[in-house]
Design an enzyme around this catalytic site. Structure first.
Site, PDB file in Angstrom:
ATOM      1  N   ARG A   1      19.434  -1.694  11.267  1.00 47.53           N
ATOM      2  CA  ARG A   1      18.832  -1.453   9.957  1.00 47.53           C
ATOM      3  C   ARG A   1      19.798  -1.887   8.850  1.00 47.53           C
ATOM      4  NH1 ARG A   1      18.612   2.254   5.792  1.00 47.53           N
ATOM      5  NH2 ARG A   1      16.524   2.701   4.949  1.00 47.53           N
TER       6      ARG A   1
ATOM      7  N   ARG B   1      -4.494 -15.870  -0.350  1.00 42.84           N
ATOM      8  CA  ARG B   1      -3.778 -14.687  -0.832  1.00 42.84           C
ATOM      9  C   ARG B   1      -2.644 -14.306   0.119  1.00 42.84           C
ATOM     10  NH1 ARG B   1      -7.228  -9.383  -1.995  1.00 42.84           N
ATOM     11  NH2 ARG B   1      -7.259  -9.310   0.281  1.00 42.84           N
TER      12      ARG B   1
ATOM     13  N   GLU C   1      -7.110  -0.606 -11.223  1.00 41.48           N
ATOM     14  CA  GLU C   1      -7.973  -0.878 -10.063  1.00 41.48           C
ATOM     15  C   GLU C   1      -8.128   0.411  -9.276  1.00 41.48           C
ATOM     16  OE1 GLU C   1      -5.959  -3.749  -7.574  1.00 41.48           O
ATOM     17  OE2 GLU C   1      -4.012  -2.911  -8.117  1.00 41.48           O
TER      18      GLU C   1
ATOM     19  N   TYR D   1      -0.279  -7.716   4.333  1.00 40.33           N
ATOM     20  CA  TYR D   1      -1.434  -7.612   5.217  1.00 40.33           C
ATOM     21  C   TYR D   1      -2.680  -8.169   4.559  1.00 40.33           C
ATOM     22  CZ  TYR D   1      -3.427  -3.690   2.561  1.00 40.33           C
ATOM     23  OH  TYR D   1      -3.987  -2.912   1.575  1.00 40.33           O
TER      24      TYR D   1
ATOM     25  N   LYS E   1       0.019  -8.087  -1.605  1.00 42.69           N
ATOM     26  CA  LYS E   1      -0.719  -7.148  -0.748  1.00 42.69           C
ATOM     27  C   LYS E   1       0.253  -6.562   0.270  1.00 42.69           C
ATOM     28  CE  LYS E   1      -5.293  -6.618   1.315  1.00 42.69           C
ATOM     29  NZ  LYS E   1      -5.723  -5.579   0.369  1.00 42.69           N
TER      30      LYS E   1
ATOM     31  N   LEU F   1      -4.332  -6.441  -7.865  1.00 43.47           N
ATOM     32  CA  LEU F   1      -4.584  -7.239  -6.676  1.00 43.47           C
ATOM     33  C   LEU F   1      -5.641  -8.299  -6.958  1.00 43.47           C
ATOM     34  CD1 LEU F   1      -3.977  -7.533  -3.613  1.00 43.47           C
ATOM     35  CD2 LEU F   1      -5.986  -6.102  -3.234  1.00 43.47           C
TER      36      LEU F   1
ATOM     37  N   HIS G   1      19.399  -3.142   4.445  1.00 48.22           N
ATOM     38  CA  HIS G   1      18.506  -3.487   3.347  1.00 48.22           C
ATOM     39  C   HIS G   1      18.359  -4.998   3.196  1.00 48.22           C
ATOM     40  CE1 HIS G   1      18.779   0.740   2.307  1.00 48.22           C
ATOM     41  NE2 HIS G   1      17.839   0.559   1.377  1.00 48.22           N
TER      42      HIS G   1
END
Length: 289
Positions: A98, A50, A177, A31, A145, A203, A100
């Site tokens: 579902r 990014r 951070e 995101y 991120k 980050l 993995h």
């Protein structure tokens, strides 16, 4: 409220995402959050770079970061906003079951929405913020991120027990951070912050980069180096940088007043420099329009 989902703007109540979406089942996505002033995304190119990097590192295909700017502007326009913030999320998509290991050829799910926030002129003083120092127990790929944020949520919940709004994370005695931010330590007028590519990485904060550039332009001395926890506790000022708050100044640490209980002069000088740089970016965008 209107949102942007997979290329379309629609009312929030019409936005439907499959329960098999890998973002929901695995936290398998990335995101960005971008602050807009007068319709201009702050550090937009850095955000897009990014996002492209995150998509590549997690091997999500089918959406280009170059298209994210259009989605973000569409989300702002849908809400009639000039000043606000846009959250954009890309997941690996919704396969029929579902597993993995994701099947090939699944289209990613791309979602964005905008919320109103204050104009540039509202950034007159650093936001006072209470923080708590917490152990950094996250995975070692913090340069991605990722929407898998449990490692940040838990220390922030712990910080809340001390009245904190943010956690300052420490690993092996070294500052990494914040739970949702980057941290800059001020001592004797010098700004110090951990390097982004240390091991483990942190980050690549866009506002961190904006702040460091503004600091150097304002004649402040900047050091990108490892910062010890003892330096954090003994700092003259602690500054927290993030896309939503832009710049916050720590006034309480672990439930006690810090640095006189008010934002410090270096934080104020830094915010003034960031605001002027953003004014220049808005003016340049107007000329290029």
């Amino acid at each position: 409220m209107k949102v942007w989902l997979n290329g379309r703007v629609m009312p929030l109540e019409e936005a439907h995402i499959s329960p098999f979406d890998r973002g929901f089942l695995f936290g398998d996505g990335v995101y960005e959050l971008v602050r807009f002033f007068e319709g201009v995304g702050m550090a937009m190119q850095a955000h897009l770079h990014r996002l492209e990097r995150s998509l590549k590192l997690v091997r999500i295909e089918g959406f280009s970061a170059a298209d994210a700017a259009h989605a973000m502007h569409a989300a702002m326009e849908a809400e009639g906003l000039r000043d606000g913030a846009v959250y954009l999320q890309v997941t690996r998509g919704a396969p029929p079951a579902r597993s993995h290991i994701p099947p090939a050829g699944v289209a990613p799910t791309v979602f964005a929405y905008a919320t109103p926030m204050g104009p540039l002129d509202s950034l007159r003083a650093p936001v006072p913020i209470a923080v708590s120092i917490q152990p950094d127990e996250r995975w070692h790929r913090c340069e991605i991120k990722s929407i898998s944020l449990m490692g940040s949520v838990l220390p922030m919940l712990a910080a809340g027990e001390h009245g904190g709004e943010e956690a300052i994370l420490v690993r092996d005695g070294l500052l990494s951070e914040g739970g949702s931010s980057n941290v800059l330590v001020v001592k004797d007028g010098v700004l110090a912050t951990p390097p982004v590519d240390d091991d483990p990485s942190i980050l690549h904060g866009t506002v961190r980069a904006v702040a460091l550039q503004a600091a150097r332009g304002a004649g402040l001395r900047v050091e990108e180096r490892r910062v010890h926890e003892r330096e954090v506790r003994a700092a003259d000022e602690l500054v927290v940088a993030s896309s939503r708050r832009i710049l916050a100044s720590v006034t309480r640490l672990d439930g006690r007043p810090f640095a006189g209980g008010a934002p410090g002069p270096v934080a104020q000088r830094l915010l003034d420099a960031i605001r002027e740089d953003m004014r220049a970016a808005i003016a340049a965008a107007a000329v290029g329009a």
